[in-house]
Design a protein around this motif. Structure first.
Motif, PDB file in Angstrom:
ATOM      1  N   LEU A  74      48.054  53.758  53.843  1.00 25.63           N
ATOM      2  CA  LEU A  74      47.248  53.597  52.635  1.00 25.63           C
ATOM      3  C   LEU A  74      47.215  52.105  52.304  1.00 25.63           C
ATOM      4  O   LEU A  74      48.233  51.433  52.323  1.00 25.63           O
ATOM      5  CB  LEU A  74      47.864  54.369  51.467  1.00 25.63           C
ATOM      6  N   ASP A  75      46.024  51.643  52.029  1.00 22.90           N
ATOM      7  CA  ASP A  75      45.843  50.214  51.793  1.00 22.90           C
ATOM      8  C   ASP A  75      45.340  50.037  50.356  1.00 22.90           C
ATOM      9  O   ASP A  75      44.156  50.217  50.078  1.00 22.90           O
ATOM     10  CB  ASP A  75      44.810  49.717  52.812  1.00 22.90           C
ATOM     11  N   PRO A  76      46.255  49.744  49.412  1.00 18.05           N
ATOM     12  CA  PRO A  76      45.835  49.719  48.012  1.00 18.05           C
ATOM     13  C   PRO A  76      44.984  48.500  47.661  1.00 18.05           C
ATOM     14  O   PRO A  76      45.293  47.382  48.061  1.00 18.05           O
ATOM     15  CB  PRO A  76      47.163  49.682  47.235  1.00 18.05           C
ATOM     16  N   VAL A  77      43.894  48.747  46.956  1.00 16.69           N
ATOM     17  CA  VAL A  77      43.079  47.667  46.395  1.00 16.69           C
ATOM     18  C   VAL A  77      43.342  47.699  44.893  1.00 16.69           C
ATOM     19  O   VAL A  77      42.989  48.655  44.217  1.00 16.69           O
ATOM     20  CB  VAL A  77      41.581  47.899  46.685  1.00 16.69           C
ATOM     21  N   LEU A  78      44.012  46.665  44.376  1.00 14.46           N
ATOM     22  CA  LEU A  78      44.415  46.689  42.971  1.00 14.46           C
ATOM     23  C   LEU A  78      43.297  46.179  42.074  1.00 14.46           C
ATOM     24  O   LEU A  78      42.590  45.248  42.419  1.00 14.46           O
ATOM     25  CB  LEU A  78      45.659  45.823  42.764  1.00 14.46           C
ATOM     26  N   GLY A  79      43.166  46.827  40.918  1.00 15.06           N
ATOM     27  CA  GLY A  79      42.158  46.383  39.964  1.00 15.06           C
ATOM     28  C   GLY A  79      42.726  46.369  38.551  1.00 15.06           C
ATOM     29  O   GLY A  79      43.511  47.237  38.186  1.00 15.06           O
ATOM     30  N   ASP A  80      42.325  45.370  37.768  1.00 16.75           N
ATOM     31  CA  ASP A  80      42.752  45.270  36.374  1.00 16.75           C
ATOM     32  C   ASP A  80      41.574  45.609  35.477  1.00 16.75           C
ATOM     33  O   ASP A  80      40.576  44.893  35.454  1.00 16.75           O
ATOM     34  CB  ASP A  80      43.252  43.842  36.094  1.00 16.75           C
ATOM     35  N   ALA A  81      41.692  46.701  34.732  1.00 20.37           N
ATOM     36  CA  ALA A  81      40.590  47.114  33.852  1.00 20.37           C
ATOM     37  C   ALA A  81      40.557  46.292  32.568  1.00 20.37           C
ATOM     38  O   ALA A  81      39.653  46.475  31.756  1.00 20.37           O
ATOM     39  CB  ALA A  81      40.713  48.595  33.521  1.00 20.37           C
ATOM     40  N   GLN A  82      41.534  45.412  32.368  1.00 21.88           N
ATOM     41  CA  GLN A  82      41.586  44.530  31.191  1.00 21.88           C
ATOM     42  C   GLN A  82      41.475  45.293  29.875  1.00 21.88           C
ATOM     43  O   GLN A  82      41.018  44.730  28.882  1.00 21.88           O
ATOM     44  CB  GLN A  82      40.506  43.451  31.289  1.00 21.88           C
ATOM     45  N   SER A  83      41.856  46.537  29.895  1.00 26.37           N
ATOM     46  CA  SER A  83      41.865  47.375  28.685  1.00 26.37           C
ATOM     47  C   SER A  83      40.492  47.585  28.063  1.00 26.37           C
ATOM     48  O   SER A  83      40.405  47.929  26.888  1.00 26.37           O
ATOM     49  CB  SER A  83      42.830  46.815  27.630  1.00 26.37           C
ATOM     50  N   THR A  84      39.417  47.379  28.828  1.00 27.42           N
ATOM     51  CA  THR A  84      38.080  47.652  28.289  1.00 27.42           C
ATOM     52  C   THR A  84      37.262  48.456  29.299  1.00 27.42           C
ATOM     53  O   THR A  84      37.479  48.345  30.499  1.00 27.42           O
ATOM     54  CB  THR A  84      37.296  46.355  28.013  1.00 27.42           C
ATOM     55  N   PRO A  85      36.301  49.246  28.768  1.00 29.50           N
ATOM     56  CA  PRO A  85      35.447  50.011  29.679  1.00 29.50           C
ATOM     57  C   PRO A  85      34.666  49.107  30.644  1.00 29.50           C
ATOM     58  O   PRO A  85      34.560  49.426  31.829  1.00 29.50           O
ATOM     59  CB  PRO A  85      34.488  50.742  28.752  1.00 29.50           C
ATOM     60  N   ASP A  86      34.118  47.987  30.156  1.00 29.63           N
ATOM     61  CA  ASP A  86      33.335  47.152  31.073  1.00 29.63           C
ATOM     62  C   ASP A  86      34.224  46.478  32.102  1.00 29.63           C
ATOM     63  O   ASP A  86      33.806  46.286  33.244  1.00 29.63           O
ATOM     64  CB  ASP A  86      32.422  46.162  30.339  1.00 29.63           C
ATOM     65  N   GLY A  87      35.468  46.161  31.708  1.00 31.12           N
ATOM     66  CA  GLY A  87      36.415  45.620  32.683  1.00 31.12           C
ATOM     67  C   GLY A  87      36.694  46.633  33.782  1.00 31.12           C
ATOM     68  O   GLY A  87      36.671  46.300  34.977  1.00 31.12           O
ATOM     69  N   GLY A  88      36.912  47.888  33.396  1.00 35.43           N
ATOM     70  CA  GLY A  88      37.176  48.937  34.370  1.00 35.43           C
ATOM     71  C   GLY A  88      35.971  49.173  35.261  1.00 35.43           C
ATOM     72  O   GLY A  88      36.082  49.319  36.480  1.00 35.43           O
ATOM     73  N   ASN A  89      34.797  49.176  34.630  1.00 33.43           N
ATOM     74  CA  ASN A  89      33.556  49.386  35.351  1.00 33.43           C
ATOM     75  C   ASN A  89      33.341  48.321  36.432  1.00 33.43           C
ATOM     76  O   ASN A  89      33.011  48.635  37.575  1.00 33.43           O
ATOM     77  CB  ASN A  89      32.408  49.351  34.339  1.00 33.43           C
ATOM     78  N   ALA A  90      33.579  47.059  36.084  1.00 32.83           N
ATOM     79  CA  ALA A  90      33.404  45.967  37.053  1.00 32.83           C
ATOM     80  C   ALA A  90      34.354  46.147  38.237  1.00 32.83           C
ATOM     81  O   ALA A  90      33.989  45.897  39.391  1.00 32.83           O
ATOM     82  CB  ALA A  90      33.650  44.618  36.373  1.00 32.83           C
ATOM     83  N   GLU A  91      35.564  46.615  37.950  1.00 33.15           N
ATOM     84  CA  GLU A  91      36.531  46.811  39.027  1.00 33.15           C
ATOM     85  C   GLU A  91      36.101  47.940  39.967  1.00 33.15           C
ATOM     86  O   GLU A  91      36.282  47.851  41.175  1.00 33.15           O
ATOM     87  CB  GLU A  91      37.925  47.105  38.458  1.00 33.15           C
TER      88      GLU A  91
END
Lengths: 328, 410, 289
Positions: free
Chosen positions: B83-100
């Motif tokens: 498994l090759d994890p790609v980490l993402g930070d949603a920055q605690s906002t919906p648009d941050g999560g969406n961009a990730e």
């Protein structure tokens, strides 16, 4: 037509046309999404710029208009069965109305400077609190627009369609700003910014001018809010009326160059690129990317006090005499 | 001194996970190319911003699961693909999560796990659905996440509806078993999607269960002072106080109650209480925490693997919070689906998730079965803080202690 | 509502308000002299809370003792920030100061997030749960101490401004910058001193808060919005205004919370704020512009 072009619209046409080509150059939705959020910020920032940049009235509360637009669009669709397109238009109108009302109250009381800034912040907070408890906004649970992909519901399958839509809104905002800049109204507005009392002495109806600017400003910020609701389909009080949008809306034009047509666009893209670049550079260390972001922000201010547009103007200034063209 | 140790430990864990990530990311092309490429999975968590603590805990849990799977030989049906994890930070906002999510999609992940908050999950699942990208919601308890008809969205843990129903049924059971000492209830909840939604459900269900609701108090997050709320509790004198809020407010409320010497007759019974089943709270405010009950996400205390994971997390200097074991479980659920799909193909994984009967996990759930993306086996557990530990009191099949109810006299 | 609730609620409001006032004191001072809205104020409060936390955790120092180390340390920090970062970077323009302080707050908050993680931290002091019975309720001892110290600090600050030479120089710069400069006052030094005093106030507030409150990288922001309203209500730059405004806002918040519920109750502060501004724009205690 040529006179129109000469009057500063040519640059808008070129910039918008170039941006419009982006979807043909990249298939990457992550790039398009990036640009969509950048343009969203541009739109809100352009709103702030009309009032803050040209009129000198710094608002800390543009969330009030952004949020009203977002909630109006969402609620009309969810609760009253409106189609998304008219809901969007009504959302913009609702935001403009809130702008006019807040403007009428504050300008008539003669509030300016920091007082005006803080009172707009307070209005936004009042709206946020009301939205967080009122049942018709969905209170704490927020409002979720029903998923219904299709152009008639303004929910596009392709990111490119959303991109062109926000670009069109930004294009309108750019044109509106240029029109204001070149109109008598714009001249009054700048006069109010430079010296309110002198402007009044010259017969400018200061309150009315400010009120007009505030209404246009609010309409643009509200359009950004409407678009946000339509793009993410979910809003709650913290998103719609949160201080984040008030801050970003003023950050973009100030970084890009306040009181210039392209300032908000430059600034918004700068902010977005900076955020991404910092993330890229730092990797997965929570917070550290934002530390870098903040430091660069301070450095930009330190070395480009008039924003990016200021640098551009300076460079132009260096270039023009060499080419022997008259300035202007 | 202790901060140095803490930080060193933290650095160790991050070095460990970083090494694991590196062995997944960088080693994949060189070593594994011969056998099979790694399977990229997106791990999305709000590791900065207001939800940073939960996000960081969630990321820890997910990475521990990835490390474990890779150490045990990866995905066996795919020649041991890692498994090759790609980490993402949603920055605690919906648009941050969406961009990730957009970025993860561009990076070619096979599935995404995470999101944490309901607001973020609503945005991210919908974006993932554009790309038929399987998405496992780690926490996001709002039920509209799984009732929107998104075919790619799965939630392993329980949602509001199930949690509230269990909370009420269990409260009635506990009360009946003790010969009904409690009749009146007061609800204290935070006012965003989570607390407000819960209060609404409790307000219809509790009266039907024979309880009288004396008052429902909403408060914002953050709330700086709970003295007024406690004064109201004192005046109303309910048998049971039901808090539903996040960690900080929960702790302030419990501390203020202790300080004002306000003690409900029967119990403090939380539903998704931010601190009520938190080891940190038990350790730092042991006296205020005593006998507090909670109906919340919890691990199976009889499961050896769960206890082993708990030790591992504590050895890394972190508390064993629900974000950790939920994210851990969601990654295992995903690995199990990939194992059965025998491929990194999104549609195959979605199908495998939809037909999952994932069994060998550490949660006190019934048999795994997904209906419209929701695991119908998912259930909360009732816990009670007794002494220095948190015991499971219901459901009986997983219980490690008997409930102390009503409260013993002070 | 019954008096047994009403009286304790008012007292509580006063206790909370005193700490608000202390935070607002720093803000109002900086505003009154530098005419800037310091967006980094909340981040500075967070930093001070972390400092007080670590003083207790690592050195075993009680916050009430740590305050004597932290307030001079924060004075120095504030001085340096204004003298070497904000001043030079801002080029004297309002919008730039706004950006610089905004940038600073982003840097400070996220540096703390990175180094200390997002955990909520609390300290355990022996008097943390001590109470005094008053009017049928219990008042927290650390909060009473906070009240006393806040009032004391306001009085001292006011004395400093009106009696000392530095204070007179600060007031001179606040009133007429150019004139002060011409009469030989080092304006950028005075600016930095003012900013340092603001930071020292925040450090004191942090030491008073930490026994009953908590700290995490985002905790400061919540206080600043309230502090802004106090600064304006009290009249920007007015020390007694900040103290009275703080206590007033504390009571309003408490009573609105009591009658409207904690959620809707927050609206009270902002509505009052708007009304005051619309009808008396210079604030309750401020001089007429």
């Amino acid at each position: 037509m040529t006179t129109l072009m000469n009057r500063g619209f040519l640059s808008i046409v070129i910039v918008v046309a170039l941006l419009a080509c982006v979807p043909f150059l990249t298939a990457s939705n992550s790039v398009l999404n990036f640009l969509v959020t950048g343009l969203l910020l541009t739109l809100a920032g352009q709103g702030w710029n009309v009032l803050g940049g040209y009129g000198g009235q710094y608002s800390f509360g543009h969330a009030a208009f952004f949020g009203t637009g977002a909630y109006a669009t969402a609620i009309l669709q969810v609760r009253y069965g409106f189609n998304a397109w008219p809901a969007f238009a009504i959302g913009i109108a609702a935001g403009a109305a809130v702008g006019a009302i807040i403007g009428a109250m504050t300008f008539r009381s003669g509030l300016r400077g920091s007082y005006f800034a803080l009172v707009t912040l307070a209005f936004a907070e009042v709206l946020r609190i009301v939205a967080s408890v009122a049942p018709f906004t969905g209170a704490g649970t927020g409002t979720l627009i029903k998923l219904n992909v299709g152009a008639q519901a303004m929910q596009f399958q392709s990111r490119a369609a959303f991109y062109w839509m926000i670009l069109a809104l930004v294009a309108i905002a750019l044109v509106v700003t240029r029109l204001i800049e070149q109109s008598r109204f714009g001249a009054w507005l700048v006069a109010v910014r430079e010296n309110q009392d002198a402007a009044r002495a010259l017969g400018v109806d200061v309150t009315r001018v400010k009120l007009g600017a505030m209404t246009v400003s609010a309409a643009l910020a509200a359009a950004a809010g409407c678009f946000y609701a339509q793009y993410f389909l979910f809003i709650d009080s913290g998103i719609a009326y949160g201080t984040w949008i008030s801050v970003e809306a003023l950050l973009a034009p100030i970084i890009g160059g306040i009181g210039t047509v392209f300032g908000p666009l430059l600034g918004a893209m700068m902010i977005k690129v900076l955020g991404e670049a910092a993330k890229h550079l730092i990797g997965d260390a929570p917070g550290l990317d934002l530390v870098l972001y903040g430091m660069v922000l301070i450095l930009i201010v330190a070395f480009a006090p008039r924003g990016i547009a200021g640098i551009v103007a300076q460079v132009q200034g260096w270039l023009t005499p060499k080419k022997g063209k008259p300035h202007g | 001194m202790s901060i140095l140790i803490d930080r060193r430990k933290f650095l160790q864990t991050s070095a460990l996970t970083a090494a694991a990530a590196a062995s997944g990311t960088m080693a994949a092309p060189s070593i594994l190319r011969a056998q099979s490429a790694g399977v990229k999975i997106g791990l999305l968590a709000p590791v900065s911003g207001a939800l940073a603590y939960s996000g960081q805990q969630g990321r820890l849990g997910a990475q521990l699961a990835v490390d474990e799977i890779n150490a045990a030989g990866g995905i066996k049906s795919m020649n041991g693909a890692k498994l090759d994890p790609v980490l993402g930070d949603a920055q605690s906002t919906p648009d941050g999560g969406n961009a990730e999510v957009e970025k993860m999609n561009s990076a070619g992940v096979s599935a995404i796990v995470g999101g944490f908050a309901s607001g973020i999950c609503l945005a991210t699942t919908q974006t993932a659905a554009r790309y038929d990208l399987p998405y496992i919601v780690d926490v996001g308890v709002t039920d509209s996440i799984v009732t929107r008809g998104l075919k790619n969205t799965f939630r392993f843990g329980p949602g509001f509806g199930v949690i509230t129903k269990a909370a009420i049924e269990n409260l009635i059971t506990i009360n009946n078993n003790a010969n009904k000492p409690a009749k009146t209830v007061m609800i204290v909840h935070e006012d965003s999607a989570f607390g407000a939604g819960l209060a609404k459900l409790l307000n219809t269900a509790l009266p039907a269960g024979g309880f009288e609701i004396l008052d429902t108090i909403a408060h914002p997050t953050p709330t700086r002072d709970f003295n007024n709320v406690v004064l109201k509790i004192k005046a109303a004198n309910p048998d049971i106080v039901i808090p539903a809020n996040y960690y900080n407010e929960y702790v302030l409320l419990a501390r203020t109650m202790q300080q004002q010497k306000v003690r409900p007759k029967a119990a403090i019974y939380s539903v998704l209480g931010g601190a009520a089943s938190s080891y940190k709270f038990v350790k730092e405010f042991n006296e205020a925490a005593q006998y507090i009950m909670d109906c919340n996400h919890w691990f199976d205390p009889r499961n050896a693997k769960a206890l082993e994971l708990k030790k591992k997390v504590e050895a890394a200097g972190q508390f064993f919070t629900y974000e950790v074991y939920l994210n851990y479980s969601c990654v295992l659920l995903l690995a199990d689906a990939i194992e059965r799909a025998k491929s990194a193909d999104r549609a195959a994984i979605t199908a495998a998730l939809a037909s999952s009967t994932f069994a060998n996990h550490i949660m006190p759930y019934g048999p795994t079965k997904f209906v419209d993306g929701q695991n119908t086996g998912a259930a909360p557990a009732n816990t009670q803080i007794i002494g220095n530990d948190i015991q499971v009191i219901l459901p009986e099949a997983f219980a490690s202690a008997k409930p102390v109810f009503p409260l013993p006299p002070a | 509502m019954h008096l047994t609730i009403l009286i304790p609620a008012i007292l509580n409001g006063l206790l909370t308000g005193a700490v608000y006032a202390l935070i607002a004191l720093g803000l109002t001072l900086v505003y009154g002299v530098l005419h800037i809205i310091n967006f980094a104020h909340g981040a500075m409060l967070t930093a001070a809370l972390f400092a007080a936390f670590f003083m207790h955790k690592l050195l075993g120092l009680d916050p009430y003792i740590a305050v004597f180390i932290l307030s001079p340390a924060f004075f120095a920090l504030g001085y340096a920030l204004q003298r070497f970062v904000i001043g030079p970077a801002a080029h004297g323009s309002d919008s730039n100061i706004l950006l610089v302080t905004l940038g600073l707050s982003v840097v400070i908050e996220n540096a703390m997030l990175h180094f200390f993680r997002a955990d909520t931290r609390t300290i355990d002091v022996p008097y943390g749960f001590s109470v005094v019975p008053v009017a049928g309720a219990y008042l927290s001892v650390p909060r009473l101490v906070g009240f006393g110290v806040a009032v004391l600090v306001a009085v001292l600050l006011w004395a400093l401004l009106t009696r000392s030479d530095t204070g007179k120089a600060i007031r001179a710069v606040a009133k007429e910058k150019l004139g002060a400069e011409l009469s030989g006052i080092d304006v950028s030094h005075i600016y930095a001193v003012t900013f340092g005093l603001g930071a020292a106030c925040v450090a004191i507030a942090a030491c008073l808060l930490i026994p009953t409150y908590y700290v995490n990288p985002h905790v400061g922001t919540g206080f600043v919005l309230v502090a802004f309203t106090i600064v304006v209500l009290g009249g920007m730059g007015s020390i007694p205004g900040a103290l009275i405004g703080g206590l007033f806002v504390g009571v309003v918040e408490s009573l609105c919370g009591l009658y409207l519920g904690e959620s809707l109750g927050q609206i009270g502060i902002f509505l009052m704020f708007i009304l005051v501004l619309l009808f008396r724009p210079s604030g309750l205690m401020g001089e007429r512009a």
